[in-house]
Design a protein around this motif. Structure first.
Motif, mmCIF file in Angstrom:
data_model
loop_
_atom_site.group_PDB
_atom_site.id
_atom_site.type_symbol
_atom_site.label_atom_id
_atom_site.label_comp_id
_atom_site.label_asym_id
_atom_site.label_seq_id
_atom_site.Cartn_x
_atom_site.Cartn_y
_atom_site.Cartn_z
ATOM 1 N N PRO A 20 3.364 -4.993 -1.312
ATOM 2 C CA PRO A 20 2.370 -4.938 -2.385
ATOM 3 C C PRO A 20 0.917 -4.930 -1.927
ATOM 4 C CG PRO A 20 3.237 -7.156 -2.186
ATOM 5 C CD PRO A 20 4.028 -6.301 -1.228
ATOM 6 N N THR A 21 0.620 -5.443 -0.736
ATOM 7 C CA THR A 21 -0.758 -5.530 -0.257
ATOM 8 C C THR A 21 -0.820 -5.186 1.225
ATOM 9 O OG1 THR A 21 -0.615 -7.868 0.390
ATOM 10 C CG2 THR A 21 -1.233 -7.398 -1.912
ATOM 11 N N ALA A 22 -2.017 -4.864 1.690
ATOM 12 C CA ALA A 22 -2.205 -4.592 3.115
ATOM 13 C C ALA A 22 -1.906 -5.837 3.948
ATOM 14 C CB ALA A 22 -3.634 -4.110 3.371
ATOM 15 N N GLN A 23 -2.245 -7.005 3.418
ATOM 16 C CA GLN A 23 -1.996 -8.255 4.143
ATOM 17 C C GLN A 23 -0.508 -8.476 4.360
ATOM 18 O OE1 GLN A 23 -2.577 -12.033 2.009
ATOM 19 N NE2 GLN A 23 -3.882 -12.687 3.705
ATOM 20 N N VAL A 24 0.279 -8.315 3.293
ATOM 21 C CA VAL A 24 1.725 -8.481 3.412
ATOM 22 C C VAL A 24 2.303 -7.411 4.328
ATOM 23 C CG1 VAL A 24 3.917 -8.346 2.153
ATOM 24 C CG2 VAL A 24 2.000 -9.647 1.200
ATOM 25 N N ALA A 25 1.871 -6.170 4.144
ATOM 26 C CA ALA A 25 2.388 -5.073 4.960
ATOM 27 C C ALA A 25 2.093 -5.302 6.439
ATOM 28 C CB ALA A 25 1.786 -3.746 4.507
ATOM 29 N N ASP A 26 0.895 -5.753 6.751
ATOM 30 C CA ASP A 26 0.517 -5.981 8.143
ATOM 31 C C ASP A 26 1.389 -7.059 8.774
ATOM 32 O OD1 ASP A 26 -1.728 -5.671 10.340
ATOM 33 O OD2 ASP A 26 -1.463 -7.828 10.042
ATOM 34 N N PHE A 27 1.598 -8.144 8.039
ATOM 35 C CA PHE A 27 2.386 -9.233 8.607
ATOM 36 C C PHE A 27 3.856 -8.854 8.746
ATOM 37 C CE2 PHE A 27 5.040 -12.991 8.288
ATOM 38 C CZ PHE A 27 4.526 -13.759 9.320
ATOM 39 N N VAL A 28 4.455 -8.290 7.694
ATOM 40 C CA VAL A 28 5.880 -7.974 7.725
ATOM 41 C C VAL A 28 6.152 -6.884 8.761
ATOM 42 C CG1 VAL A 28 7.847 -7.148 6.382
ATOM 43 C CG2 VAL A 28 6.193 -8.699 5.331
ATOM 44 N N ALA A 29 5.300 -5.861 8.822
ATOM 45 C CA ALA A 29 5.502 -4.785 9.791
ATOM 46 C C ALA A 29 5.263 -5.263 11.222
ATOM 47 C CB ALA A 29 4.582 -3.613 9.478
ATOM 48 N N GLY A 30 4.500 -6.362 11.384
ATOM 49 C CA GLY A 30 4.306 -6.935 12.705
ATOM 50 C C GLY A 30 5.441 -7.844 13.136
ATOM 51 N N THR A 31 6.292 -8.205 12.179
ATOM 52 C CA THR A 31 7.415 -9.098 12.466
ATOM 53 C C THR A 31 8.729 -8.333 12.577
ATOM 54 O OG1 THR A 31 6.266 -10.830 11.209
ATOM 55 C CG2 THR A 31 8.602 -11.204 11.684
ATOM 56 N N TYR A 32 8.855 -7.246 11.791
ATOM 57 C CA TYR A 32 10.073 -6.434 11.763
ATOM 58 C C TYR A 32 9.724 -4.991 12.124
ATOM 59 C CZ TYR A 32 11.509 -10.507 9.055
ATOM 60 O OH TYR A 32 11.757 -11.780 8.649
ATOM 61 N N SER A 33 10.736 -4.127 12.183
ATOM 62 C CA SER A 33 10.545 -2.742 12.622
ATOM 63 C C SER A 33 10.807 -1.767 11.478
ATOM 64 C CB SER A 33 11.487 -2.419 13.794
ATOM 65 O OG SER A 33 11.232 -3.260 14.904
ATOM 66 N N PHE A 34 9.880 -0.826 11.277
ATOM 67 C CA PHE A 34 10.001 0.182 10.231
ATOM 68 C C PHE A 34 9.502 1.526 10.747
ATOM 69 C CE2 PHE A 34 9.211 -3.936 8.282
ATOM 70 C CZ PHE A 34 10.296 -4.040 7.431
ATOM 71 N N ASP A 35 10.026 2.585 10.159
ATOM 72 C CA ASP A 35 9.533 3.926 10.437
ATOM 73 C C ASP A 35 8.408 4.315 9.492
ATOM 74 O OD1 ASP A 35 11.651 4.587 12.453
ATOM 75 O OD2 ASP A 35 12.943 4.268 10.709
ATOM 76 N N THR A 36 8.408 3.733 8.293
ATOM 77 C CA THR A 36 7.411 4.025 7.272
ATOM 78 C C THR A 36 7.039 2.742 6.546
ATOM 79 O OG1 THR A 36 8.412 6.202 6.913
ATOM 80 C CG2 THR A 36 6.880 5.423 5.222
ATOM 81 N N VAL A 37 5.754 2.580 6.262
ATOM 82 C CA VAL A 37 5.274 1.461 5.455
ATOM 83 C C VAL A 37 4.564 2.028 4.240
ATOM 84 C CG1 VAL A 37 3.759 -0.552 5.362
ATOM 85 C CG2 VAL A 37 5.034 -0.049 7.459
ATOM 86 N N THR A 38 5.001 1.629 3.047
ATOM 87 C CA THR A 38 4.434 2.120 1.801
ATOM 88 C C THR A 38 3.831 0.967 1.026
ATOM 89 O OG1 THR A 38 6.065 3.904 1.662
ATOM 90 C CG2 THR A 38 4.942 3.294 -0.380
ATOM 91 N N HIS A 39 2.544 1.111 0.645
ATOM 92 C CA HIS A 39 1.889 0.119 -0.188
ATOM 93 C C HIS A 39 2.117 0.491 -1.648
ATOM 94 C CE1 HIS A 39 -1.251 -0.887 3.185
ATOM 95 N NE2 HIS A 39 -0.006 -1.143 3.524
ATOM 96 N N CYS A 40 2.665 -0.425 -2.432
ATOM 97 C CA CYS A 40 2.921 -0.171 -3.847
ATOM 98 C C CYS A 40 3.152 -1.504 -4.549
ATOM 99 C CB CYS A 40 4.137 0.740 -4.025
ATOM 100 S SG CYS A 40 5.670 0.070 -3.340
ATOM 101 N N PRO A 41 2.946 -1.569 -5.858
ATOM 102 C CA PRO A 41 3.288 -2.800 -6.567
ATOM 103 C C PRO A 41 4.771 -3.116 -6.413
ATOM 104 C CG PRO A 41 1.948 -1.357 -7.938
ATOM 105 C CD PRO A 41 2.348 -0.551 -6.736
ATOM 106 N N VAL A 42 5.090 -4.387 -6.153
ATOM 107 C CA VAL A 42 6.470 -4.845 -6.043
ATOM 108 C C VAL A 42 6.636 -6.032 -6.982
ATOM 109 C CG1 VAL A 42 8.281 -5.717 -4.527
ATOM 110 C CG2 VAL A 42 6.580 -4.119 -3.629
ATOM 111 N N THR A 43 7.502 -5.881 -7.970
ATOM 112 C CA THR A 43 7.738 -6.963 -8.914
ATOM 113 C C THR A 43 9.213 -7.328 -8.928
ATOM 114 O OG1 THR A 43 8.055 -5.446 -10.783
ATOM 115 C CG2 THR A 43 5.820 -6.246 -10.374
ATOM 116 N N VAL A 44 9.482 -8.624 -9.036
ATOM 117 C CA VAL A 44 10.846 -9.139 -9.139
ATOM 118 C C VAL A 44 10.908 -10.034 -10.368
ATOM 119 C CG1 VAL A 44 12.613 -10.591 -8.072
ATOM 120 C CG2 VAL A 44 11.256 -9.040 -6.649
ATOM 121 N N GLU A 45 11.908 -9.787 -11.208
ATOM 122 C CA GLU A 45 12.137 -10.607 -12.393
ATOM 123 C C GLU A 45 13.495 -11.288 -12.237
ATOM 124 O OE1 GLU A 45 11.775 -8.239 -15.908
ATOM 125 O OE2 GLU A 45 10.019 -7.178 -15.141
ATOM 126 N N PRO A 46 13.504 -12.533 -11.752
ATOM 127 C CA PRO A 46 14.778 -13.239 -11.578
ATOM 128 C C PRO A 46 15.325 -13.712 -12.916
ATOM 129 C CG PRO A 46 12.953 -14.645 -10.936
ATOM 130 C CD PRO A 46 12.357 -13.322 -11.282
#
Length: 221
Positions: free
Chosen positions: A58-84
């Motif tokens: 959802p944000t550049a901050q989250v994308a930067d951290f998660v992509a620095g911890t795990y491996s991806f071929d593509t990173v897409t910034h977009c709204p992410v909502t979860v309704e439990p």
């Protein structure tokens, strides 16, 4: 290095991870984190039939951290909502629309809930559980080396099976629920093969240089 110094370099994420396979071969991992160093957020990791790995963040901050911890071929910034919900979880993330139907807590879930939270959330407990987790659920690990010299521990606090999935990608149906097979390849371990929703606390320990960079990123956002 002192124990206090190590603790200062640890970031804790408290929430849920859902893992599901689909008949199309696409495998999905949803992270829902009501409590994190940056407040509530959710993210989705997708591995396509051809093995392409994509992060929806959802944000550049989250994308930067998660992509620095795990491996991806593509990173897409977009709204992410979860309704439990008590019977189903709904997820919306860029091209993905997802509904996960949850079953009743299984014996593993009851066992995990019996462990005191303070014990279960400790990295030492994750280390103890790593070998049993590998033996009982091939591909699953509770600790390991992450990207950029980071280390990570997972502590499971609850577990529920998923019984159905309704998923589309850009409007195309991804098919019925299937096991997560082959295992996903984002990090040092996969989610369980059986589609499931797991209550977890994830602890990530950063190298000293990485901690300084993360703190600078926090101040700039």
């Amino acid at each position: 290095m002192s124990g206090a110094a190590r603790r200062d370099r640890r970031l804790r994420f408290d929430g849920w991870i859902a893992g599901a396979g689909t008949a199309s071969g696409t495998r999905l991992v949803v992270g829902y984190w009501p409590r994190s160093p940056w407040g509530p957020f959710a993210d989705v990791m997708v591995e396509a039939t051809d093995g392409r790995r994509e992060l929806l963040a959802p944000t550049a901050q989250v994308a930067d951290f998660v992509a620095g911890t795990y491996s991806f071929d593509t990173v897409t910034h977009c709204p992410v909502t979860v309704e439990p919900g008590p019977a189903a979880w709904r997820v919306s993330a860029g091209p993905l629309r997802l509904r996960l139907t949850t079953g009743r807590r299984d014996p593993l879930g009851h066992l995990l809930r019996a462990v005191p939270r303070r014990v279960a959330a400790a990295p030492a407990w994750a280390a103890v559980c790593d070998l049993p987790a590998r033996l009982l659920m091939p591909g699953v690990r509770t600790r390991g080396s992450a990207g950029g010299g980071r280390r990570e521990w997972y502590a499971a606090l609850d577990h529920r099976p998923l019984t159905a999935v309704d998923a589309t990608w850009d409007g195309a149906d991804l098919g019925a629920l299937r096991p997560v097979d082959p295992p996903v390849r984002f990090g040092f371990g996969s989610v369980p093969r059986g589609p499931s929703l797991t209550r977890v606390v994830s602890t990530v320990e950063l190298p000293a240089a990485d901690l300084a960079r993360t703190q600078n990123l926090n101040r700039s956002t």
